[in-house]
Design an enzyme around this catalytic site. Structure first.
Site, PDB file in Angstrom:
ATOM      1  N   ASN A   9       0.863  -1.185   0.000  1.00 29.44           N
ATOM      2  CA  ASN A   9       0.000   0.000   0.000  1.00 29.44           C
ATOM      3  C   ASN A   9       0.898   1.234   0.000  1.00 29.44           C
ATOM      4  O   ASN A   9       1.496   1.568   1.018  1.00 29.44           O
ATOM      5  CB  ASN A   9      -0.902  -0.030   1.244  1.00 29.44           C
ATOM      6  CG  ASN A   9      -1.774   1.201   1.337  1.00 29.44           C
ATOM      7  OD1 ASN A   9      -1.906   1.964   0.369  1.00 29.44           O
ATOM      8  ND2 ASN A   9      -2.379   1.408   2.496  1.00 29.44           N
ATOM      9  N   TRP A  10       0.950   1.886  -1.137  1.00 31.35           N
ATOM     10  CA  TRP A  10       1.856   3.040  -1.253  1.00 31.35           C
ATOM     11  C   TRP A  10       1.364   4.277  -0.527  1.00 31.35           C
ATOM     12  O   TRP A  10       2.092   5.245  -0.366  1.00 31.35           O
ATOM     13  CB  TRP A  10       2.056   3.390  -2.729  1.00 31.35           C
ATOM     14  CG  TRP A  10       2.912   2.421  -3.481  1.00 31.35           C
ATOM     15  CD1 TRP A  10       3.547   1.311  -2.997  1.00 31.35           C
ATOM     16  CD2 TRP A  10       3.222   2.481  -4.877  1.00 31.35           C
ATOM     17  NE1 TRP A  10       4.236   0.691  -3.993  1.00 31.35           N
ATOM     18  CE2 TRP A  10       4.056   1.380  -5.163  1.00 31.35           C
ATOM     19  CE3 TRP A  10       2.879   3.345  -5.913  1.00 31.35           C
ATOM     20  CZ2 TRP A  10       4.557   1.136  -6.446  1.00 31.35           C
ATOM     21  CZ3 TRP A  10       3.369   3.107  -7.183  1.00 31.35           C
ATOM     22  CH2 TRP A  10       4.207   2.014  -7.449  1.00 31.35           C
ATOM     23  N   LYS A  11       0.083   4.282  -0.163  1.00 27.17           N
ATOM     24  CA  LYS A  11      -0.511   5.482   0.461  1.00 27.17           C
ATOM     25  C   LYS A  11      -0.277   6.686  -0.459  1.00 27.17           C
ATOM     26  O   LYS A  11      -0.316   6.511  -1.677  1.00 27.17           O
ATOM     27  CB  LYS A  11       0.034   5.666   1.882  1.00 27.17           C
ATOM     28  CG  LYS A  11      -0.101   4.359   2.691  1.00 27.17           C
ATOM     29  CD  LYS A  11       0.165   4.475   4.158  1.00 27.17           C
ATOM     30  CE  LYS A  11      -0.027   3.116   4.814  1.00 27.17           C
ATOM     31  NZ  LYS A  11       0.089   3.128   6.255  1.00 27.17           N
ATOM     32  N   HIS A  95      -9.336   1.398   5.356  1.00 26.95           N
ATOM     33  CA  HIS A  95      -8.017   1.516   5.998  1.00 26.95           C
ATOM     34  C   HIS A  95      -8.149   2.444   7.209  1.00 26.95           C
ATOM     35  O   HIS A  95      -8.926   3.409   7.184  1.00 26.95           O
ATOM     36  CB  HIS A  95      -6.998   2.071   4.996  1.00 26.95           C
ATOM     37  CG  HIS A  95      -5.599   1.979   5.520  1.00 26.95           C
ATOM     38  ND1 HIS A  95      -5.102   2.868   6.442  1.00 26.95           N
ATOM     39  CD2 HIS A  95      -4.627   1.075   5.291  1.00 26.95           C
ATOM     40  CE1 HIS A  95      -3.860   2.515   6.747  1.00 26.95           C
ATOM     41  NE2 HIS A  95      -3.546   1.430   6.069  1.00 26.95           N
ATOM     42  N   GLU A  97      -6.424   4.764   8.272  1.00 26.87           N
ATOM     43  CA  GLU A  97      -6.181   6.190   7.989  1.00 26.87           C
ATOM     44  C   GLU A  97      -7.435   6.834   7.416  1.00 26.87           C
ATOM     45  O   GLU A  97      -7.723   8.001   7.681  1.00 26.87           O
ATOM     46  CB  GLU A  97      -4.968   6.331   7.050  1.00 26.87           C
ATOM     47  CG  GLU A  97      -3.679   6.030   7.795  1.00 26.87           C
ATOM     48  CD  GLU A  97      -2.574   5.437   6.942  1.00 26.87           C
ATOM     49  OE1 GLU A  97      -2.646   5.504   5.704  1.00 26.87           O
ATOM     50  OE2 GLU A  97      -1.623   4.870   7.529  1.00 26.87           O
ATOM     51  N   GLU A 167      -4.970  -4.874  10.880  1.00 33.09           N
ATOM     52  CA  GLU A 167      -3.875  -3.933  11.105  1.00 33.09           C
ATOM     53  C   GLU A 167      -4.065  -3.229  12.441  1.00 33.09           C
ATOM     54  O   GLU A 167      -4.913  -2.333  12.551  1.00 33.09           O
ATOM     55  CB  GLU A 167      -3.865  -2.867  10.006  1.00 33.09           C
ATOM     56  CG  GLU A 167      -3.670  -3.412   8.614  1.00 33.09           C
ATOM     57  CD  GLU A 167      -3.134  -2.343   7.676  1.00 33.09           C
ATOM     58  OE1 GLU A 167      -2.161  -2.643   6.978  1.00 33.09           O
ATOM     59  OE2 GLU A 167      -3.654  -1.219   7.662  1.00 33.09           O
ATOM     60  N   GLY A 173       3.305   2.047  10.646  1.00 28.76           N
ATOM     61  CA  GLY A 173       4.281   3.103  10.408  1.00 28.76           C
ATOM     62  C   GLY A 173       5.078   3.472  11.643  1.00 28.76           C
ATOM     63  O   GLY A 173       5.768   4.491  11.666  1.00 28.76           O
ATOM     64  N   SER A 213       4.013  -2.392  10.049  1.00 30.06           N
ATOM     65  CA  SER A 213       5.477  -2.513  10.120  1.00 30.06           C
ATOM     66  C   SER A 213       5.992  -3.873   9.638  1.00 30.06           C
ATOM     67  O   SER A 213       6.987  -4.380  10.164  1.00 30.06           O
ATOM     68  CB  SER A 213       5.983  -2.194  11.530  1.00 30.06           C
ATOM     69  OG  SER A 213       5.631  -0.859  11.885  1.00 30.06           O
ATOM     70  N   GLY A 235       5.271   1.147   4.330  1.00 31.63           N
ATOM     71  CA  GLY A 235       6.623   1.653   4.091  1.00 31.63           C
ATOM     72  C   GLY A 235       7.553   0.711   3.333  1.00 31.63           C
ATOM     73  O   GLY A 235       8.247   1.125   2.391  1.00 31.63           O
TER      74      GLY A 235
HETATM   75  O1  LIG Z   1      -1.602  -0.420   4.636  1.00 30.99           O
HETATM   76  C1  LIG Z   1      -0.533  -0.638   5.220  1.00 30.99           C
HETATM   77  C2  LIG Z   1      -0.407  -0.424   6.627  1.00 30.99           C
HETATM   78  O2  LIG Z   1      -1.003   0.748   7.037  1.00 30.99           O
HETATM   79  C3  LIG Z   1       0.929  -0.703   7.217  1.00 30.99           C
HETATM   80  O3  LIG Z   1       1.842   0.349   7.010  1.00 30.99           O
HETATM   81  P1  LIG Z   1       3.368   0.113   7.467  1.00 30.99           P
HETATM   82  O4  LIG Z   1       3.807  -1.161   6.826  1.00 30.99           O
HETATM   83  O5  LIG Z   1       4.104   1.324   6.924  1.00 30.99           O
HETATM   84  O6  LIG Z   1       3.363   0.018   8.944  1.00 30.99           O
END
Ligand SMILES: O=C[C@H](O)COP(=O)(O)O
Length: 251
Positions: A9-11, A95, A97, A167, A173, A213, A235
């Site tokens: 997931n690149w966000k 998600h 967020e 999650e 993150g 993470s 990330g």
């Molecule tokens: O969608 C992915 C998650 O929010 C995990 O993010 P992360 O791997 O940067 O902790």
């Protein structure tokens, strides 16, 4: 046997040229879809180019959100019909967020999950607790409630095809990964919830990812757990080398 599913997931990251260069570096190097589903969840403006760039390869392209309506006066939104038309195959829904910052609710996630199936999109439905909720021992009840509400009204077949991403918000993150045992306990509870609200067959088939993470150094241990079928990775999915290590671990 459930097929592993690894999604990056690149966000809100990367430029179009960076995205295209990532696709060029990875599309012919991911495992075949017989072995692992390898997915990148990219910002809307990159969907068209990346679907075109990866056609005929085993790298699949996902959206990070969508609206539940087919069309209409929803300024700034993107419909499931458009995602299907573009050739997108998966969509991330709910998600944390989006729940936290963009008013996503269990009800809208449920509407979006139904809409996804109407347009042949596979939903990756995210659930998970905050640190306060974990410390108050609310994790299992909260996650079961999120899962129950997200799946409400879906057919058994649709649930079997769904992907649920657990999650823990406190692990996103932050560098703090849930231990593989903590992650597996909640993923097992998600599966038990699916068995009780849908069926044992649906629970056996539904794929459950862990996210928070995840990186090449810890993915093997997570994937060895009985109820973790894949990972949703932020990330550590942004660099091609790291993403390729993650999808390899799924094999
Ligand atoms: O969608 C992915 C998650 O929010 C995990 O993010 P992360 O791997 O940067 O902790």
């Amino acid at each position: 046997m459930r097929k592993p599913i690894i999604a990056g997931n690149w966000k809100m990251n990367k430029s179009l040229s960076e995205a295209k260069s990532f696709a060029a570096d990875t599309k012919n190097n991911v495992p075949t879809t017989d072995a692992v589903d390898s997915i990148i969840c990219v910002p809307f403006p990159f969907l068209h180019a990346l679907v075109e760039d990866t056609k005929g390869t085993d790298l699949k392209i996902a959206a990070q959100n969508m609206h539940f309506e087919e069309s209409g006066a929803f300024t700034g939104e993107v419909s499931p019909a458009v995602l299907k038309d573009l050739g997108v195959t998966y969509v991330v829904l709910g998600h944390s967020e989006r729940r936290e910052m963009f008013n996503e609710t269990d009800e809208s996630v449920n509407k979006k999950a139904k809409a996804a199936f109407n347009y042949d999109l596979t939903p990756i439905i995210c659930v998970g607790e905050t640190l306060e909720q974990r410390e108050a021992n609310q994790t299992m009840d909260l996650v079961a409630d999120q899962v129950t509400k997200a799946l409400d009204g879906l057919t058994e077949d649709q649930v079997k095809q769904s992907v649920i991403a657990y999650e823990p918000i406190w692990a996103i993150g932050t560098g703090k990964t849930a231990t593989s045992e903590q992650a597996n306990d909640v993923c097992a509870h998600v599966r038990k919830t699916v068995a009780s609200v849908v069926s044992n067959d649906a629970a056996e088939a539904v794929r459950i990812q862990y996210g928070g993470s995840v990186k090449p150094a810890n993915i093997d241990e997570l994937l060895q757990q009985s109820d973790i079928d894949g990972a949703l990775v932020g990330g550590a999915s942004l660099e091609a080398d790291s993403f390729l290590k993650l999808v390899e671990a799924g094999k």
